[in-house]
Design a protein around this motif. Structure first.
Motif, PDB file in Angstrom:
ATOM      1  N   GLU A  85       0.618  -1.047   0.012  1.00 29.89           N
ATOM      2  CA  GLU A  85      -0.059   0.258  -0.088  1.00 29.89           C
ATOM      3  C   GLU A  85       1.430   1.194  -0.315  1.00 29.89           C
ATOM      4  O   GLU A  85       0.355   2.170  -0.554  1.00 29.89           O
ATOM      5  CB  GLU A  85      -1.029   0.111   1.396  1.00 29.89           C
ATOM      6  CG  GLU A  85      -1.200   0.798   1.055  1.00 29.89           C
ATOM      7  CD  GLU A  85      -2.709   1.020   2.252  1.00 29.89           C
ATOM      8  OE1 GLU A  85      -3.311   2.318   3.448  1.00 29.89           O
ATOM      9  OE2 GLU A  85      -3.012   0.148   3.220  1.00 29.89           O
ATOM     10  N   ALA A  86       1.983   1.096   0.783  1.00 28.39           N
ATOM     11  CA  ALA A  86       3.010   2.453   0.958  1.00 28.39           C
ATOM     12  C   ALA A  86       3.637   2.814  -0.469  1.00 28.39           C
ATOM     13  O   ALA A  86       3.443   3.332  -1.299  1.00 28.39           O
ATOM     14  CB  ALA A  86       3.637   1.718   1.655  1.00 28.39           C
ATOM     15  N   ILE A  87       4.195   1.627  -1.375  1.00 32.93           N
ATOM     16  CA  ILE A  87       4.394   1.506  -2.061  1.00 32.93           C
ATOM     17  C   ILE A  87       3.861   2.548  -3.043  1.00 32.93           C
ATOM     18  O   ILE A  87       4.288   3.232  -4.396  1.00 32.93           O
ATOM     19  CB  ILE A  87       5.305   0.475  -2.560  1.00 32.93           C
ATOM     20  CG1 ILE A  87       6.592   0.123  -1.561  1.00 32.93           C
ATOM     21  CG2 ILE A  87       5.587   0.464  -4.317  1.00 32.93           C
ATOM     22  CD1 ILE A  87       7.657  -1.046  -2.095  1.00 32.93           C
ATOM     23  N   GLU A  88       2.437   1.505  -3.147  1.00 38.29           N
ATOM     24  CA  GLU A  88       1.487   1.251  -4.611  1.00 38.29           C
ATOM     25  C   GLU A  88       1.296   3.631  -4.134  1.00 38.29           C
ATOM     26  O   GLU A  88       0.745   3.650  -5.989  1.00 38.29           O
ATOM     27  CB  GLU A  88       0.705   0.508  -4.873  1.00 38.29           C
ATOM     28  CG  GLU A  88       1.574  -0.614  -5.166  1.00 38.29           C
ATOM     29  CD  GLU A  88       0.197  -1.925  -5.483  1.00 38.29           C
ATOM     30  OE1 GLU A  88      -0.845  -1.508  -5.905  1.00 38.29           O
ATOM     31  OE2 GLU A  88       1.018  -3.279  -5.773  1.00 38.29           O
ATOM     32  N   ASP A 132      -1.721 -11.054 -12.404  1.00 42.80           N
ATOM     33  CA  ASP A 132      -1.881 -10.291 -11.603  1.00 42.80           C
ATOM     34  C   ASP A 132      -1.013  -9.226 -10.691  1.00 42.80           C
ATOM     35  O   ASP A 132      -1.212  -8.142 -11.164  1.00 42.80           O
ATOM     36  CB  ASP A 132      -2.571 -11.331 -10.656  1.00 42.80           C
ATOM     37  CG  ASP A 132      -3.315 -10.412  -9.212  1.00 42.80           C
ATOM     38  OD1 ASP A 132      -3.576  -9.088  -9.264  1.00 42.80           O
ATOM     39  OD2 ASP A 132      -3.831 -10.433  -8.114  1.00 42.80           O
ATOM     40  N   GLY A 133       0.173 -10.462 -10.531  1.00 42.57           N
ATOM     41  CA  GLY A 133       1.597  -9.986 -10.065  1.00 42.57           C
ATOM     42  C   GLY A 133       1.811  -8.647 -11.132  1.00 42.57           C
ATOM     43  O   GLY A 133       2.243  -7.219 -10.124  1.00 42.57           O
ATOM     44  N   GLN A 134       1.897  -8.629 -12.409  1.00 42.40           N
ATOM     45  CA  GLN A 134       2.363  -7.779 -13.466  1.00 42.40           C
ATOM     46  C   GLN A 134       1.980  -6.660 -13.614  1.00 42.40           C
ATOM     47  O   GLN A 134       2.402  -5.823 -13.505  1.00 42.40           O
ATOM     48  CB  GLN A 134       2.609  -8.322 -14.860  1.00 42.40           C
ATOM     49  CG  GLN A 134       3.436  -9.692 -14.494  1.00 42.40           C
ATOM     50  CD  GLN A 134       3.297 -10.656 -16.182  1.00 42.40           C
ATOM     51  OE1 GLN A 134       1.849 -10.607 -16.094  1.00 42.40           O
ATOM     52  NE2 GLN A 134       4.358 -11.197 -16.801  1.00 42.40           N
ATOM     53  N   PHE A 135       0.208  -6.411 -13.177  1.00 40.54           N
ATOM     54  CA  PHE A 135      -0.129  -5.170 -13.022  1.00 40.54           C
ATOM     55  C   PHE A 135       0.666  -4.840 -11.735  1.00 40.54           C
ATOM     56  O   PHE A 135       0.928  -3.315 -11.904  1.00 40.54           O
ATOM     57  CB  PHE A 135      -2.216  -5.883 -13.033  1.00 40.54           C
ATOM     58  CG  PHE A 135      -3.057  -4.391 -12.653  1.00 40.54           C
ATOM     59  CD1 PHE A 135      -2.859  -4.106 -13.989  1.00 40.54           C
ATOM     60  CD2 PHE A 135      -2.553  -3.798 -11.402  1.00 40.54           C
ATOM     61  CE1 PHE A 135      -4.140  -3.130 -13.577  1.00 40.54           C
ATOM     62  CE2 PHE A 135      -3.357  -2.244 -11.488  1.00 40.54           C
ATOM     63  CZ  PHE A 135      -4.161  -1.941 -12.415  1.00 40.54           C
ATOM     64  N   HIS A 136       0.492  -4.922 -10.790  1.00 33.79           N
ATOM     65  CA  HIS A 136       0.968  -3.946 -10.057  1.00 33.79           C
ATOM     66  C   HIS A 136       2.913  -3.905  -9.962  1.00 33.79           C
ATOM     67  O   HIS A 136       2.631  -2.831  -9.706  1.00 33.79           O
ATOM     68  CB  HIS A 136       0.560  -4.771  -8.772  1.00 33.79           C
ATOM     69  CG  HIS A 136      -0.679  -5.300  -8.119  1.00 33.79           C
ATOM     70  ND1 HIS A 136      -1.505  -4.034  -7.522  1.00 33.79           N
ATOM     71  CD2 HIS A 136      -1.687  -5.505  -7.965  1.00 33.79           C
ATOM     72  CE1 HIS A 136      -2.508  -4.337  -7.153  1.00 33.79           C
ATOM     73  NE2 HIS A 136      -2.789  -6.119  -7.455  1.00 33.79           N
ATOM     74  N   VAL A 137       3.253  -4.338 -10.544  1.00 32.86           N
ATOM     75  CA  VAL A 137       4.837  -4.664 -10.067  1.00 32.86           C
ATOM     76  C   VAL A 137       4.656  -3.301 -11.384  1.00 32.86           C
ATOM     77  O   VAL A 137       5.628  -2.545 -11.627  1.00 32.86           O
ATOM     78  CB  VAL A 137       5.269  -5.630 -10.950  1.00 32.86           C
ATOM     79  CG1 VAL A 137       7.102  -5.144 -10.972  1.00 32.86           C
ATOM     80  CG2 VAL A 137       5.921  -6.701  -9.204  1.00 32.86           C
ATOM     81  N   ALA A 152       8.327  -3.471  -4.128  1.00 32.12           N
ATOM     82  CA  ALA A 152       7.167  -4.331  -4.756  1.00 32.12           C
ATOM     83  C   ALA A 152       7.858  -5.586  -5.453  1.00 32.12           C
ATOM     84  O   ALA A 152       6.586  -6.367  -4.818  1.00 32.12           O
ATOM     85  CB  ALA A 152       7.152  -3.047  -6.128  1.00 32.12           C
ATOM     86  N   SER A 153       9.035  -5.626  -6.276  1.00 31.73           N
ATOM     87  CA  SER A 153       9.624  -7.276  -6.520  1.00 31.73           C
ATOM     88  C   SER A 153       9.212  -8.270  -5.214  1.00 31.73           C
ATOM     89  O   SER A 153       9.164  -9.250  -5.447  1.00 31.73           O
ATOM     90  CB  SER A 153      10.972  -6.651  -7.425  1.00 31.73           C
ATOM     91  OG  SER A 153      10.493  -5.608  -8.534  1.00 31.73           O
ATOM     92  N   GLN A 154       9.880  -7.620  -4.642  1.00 34.63           N
ATOM     93  CA  GLN A 154       9.828  -8.160  -3.823  1.00 34.63           C
ATOM     94  C   GLN A 154       8.690  -8.812  -2.333  1.00 34.63           C
ATOM     95  O   GLN A 154       8.361 -10.241  -2.622  1.00 34.63           O
ATOM     96  CB  GLN A 154      11.166  -7.903  -2.606  1.00 34.63           C
ATOM     97  CG  GLN A 154      12.391  -7.810  -2.536  1.00 34.63           C
ATOM     98  CD  GLN A 154      12.742  -9.721  -2.255  1.00 34.63           C
ATOM     99  OE1 GLN A 154      12.729 -10.133  -1.482  1.00 34.63           O
ATOM    100  NE2 GLN A 154      14.403  -9.754  -3.253  1.00 34.63           N
ATOM    101  N   MET A 155       8.669  -8.161  -2.617  1.00 36.66           N
ATOM    102  CA  MET A 155       7.299  -7.801  -2.205  1.00 36.66           C
ATOM    103  C   MET A 155       5.839  -9.068  -3.188  1.00 36.66           C
ATOM    104  O   MET A 155       5.288 -10.256  -2.918  1.00 36.66           O
ATOM    105  CB  MET A 155       5.637  -6.698  -1.816  1.00 36.66           C
ATOM    106  CG  MET A 155       6.748  -6.294  -0.916  1.00 36.66           C
ATOM    107  SD  MET A 155       6.313  -6.288   0.678  1.00 36.66           S
ATOM    108  CE  MET A 155       8.923  -7.363   0.866  1.00 36.66           C
TER     109      MET A 155
END
Length: 231
Positions: A85-88, A132-137, A152-155
């Motif tokens: 949340e903080a990063i996005e 889903d993961g690719q969208f957020h990264v 973000a990639s680690q998360m």
């Protein structure tokens, strides 16, 4: 010709990671370097290197004289989602402050969202979770901050197997499509408050879904019977 050690370690890392993400190796299961090395026809040294890297990623932990798959704990999930949340939210602030995402990047986000919808309809769940993961990264990458992208990639790496839990709640998989659409629309309209609200709502709903799943007594057994659906 023998494979270079670095290549062997990467192959072993990805193999073990996939076994964990698809729940072929369940939480608490022993990760045997001997068994993996025999399966992959390589020495135990690169497999051990891969196991130590997965320990750093918090997917495996050392327990006395053996390595086991980390348990899935709600507090760990909460920490992952709080970090995301903080990063996005910071990412969308940077993106909008910089004039918004370029059209080609919006097209890429739209493609991920569209692929997810098609994969869910076809029950291609492995690809659904991957997109889903690719969208957020990608969302974080658009901020242009390399360190934020690394975190973000680690998360995402730590959260990959969590996504597969959603196979137990089909309605949640459908809701994710809608929530991604809300984030994307806010970006297109350069509406920062709505974008941040959409991200927070998405991650709050995600946490609630995991809480619901983990509160059930039979989720581990249910996942064991659904392993084939992750292909």
């Amino acid at each position: 010709m023998a494979r270079p050690k670095s290549d062997s370690s990467k192959i072993a890392f990805n193999t073990i990671r996939e076994k964990i993400n698809r729940f072929e190796l369940m939480p608490g299961s022993t990760v045997s370097d001997l068994a993996i090395s025999q399966e992959l026809d390589m020495s135990r040294t690169p497999v051990r290197e891969a196991i130590f890297k997965l320990v750093e990623c918090h997917l495996i932990e050392r327990e006395k004289n053996r390595f086991v798959v980390c348990p899935i704990e709600i507090e760990d999930i909460r920490e992952i989602l709080q970090t995301r949340e903080a990063i996005e939210c910071m990412a969308v602030r940077s993106i909008i402050a910089g004039g918004g995402p370029p059209e080609r990047s919006l097209q890429e986000l739209r493609m991920f969202a569209s692929d997810m919808e098609a994969c869910l309809a076809a029950r291609h769940l492995a690809t659904y979770f991957q997109r889903d993961g690719q969208f957020h990264v990608k969302l974080v990458e658009l901020a242009g901050n390399v360190r934020m992208t690394d975190v973000a990639s680690q998360m995402q790496l730590q959260g990959e197997r969590l996504r597969c839990l959603s196979v137990l709640t089909h309605d949640r998989c459908v809701a994710i499509l809608r929530e991604h659409g809300q984030i994307l629309s806010a970006l297109e309209e350069m509406d920062l408050p709505v974008a941040e609200q959409a991200i927070r709502l998405h991650l709050t709903n995600t946490l609630r879904n995991y809480q619901y799943i983990l509160a059930g007594k039979t989720w581990v057994d249910m996942l064991a019977t659904l392993q084939g659906t992750f292909s």
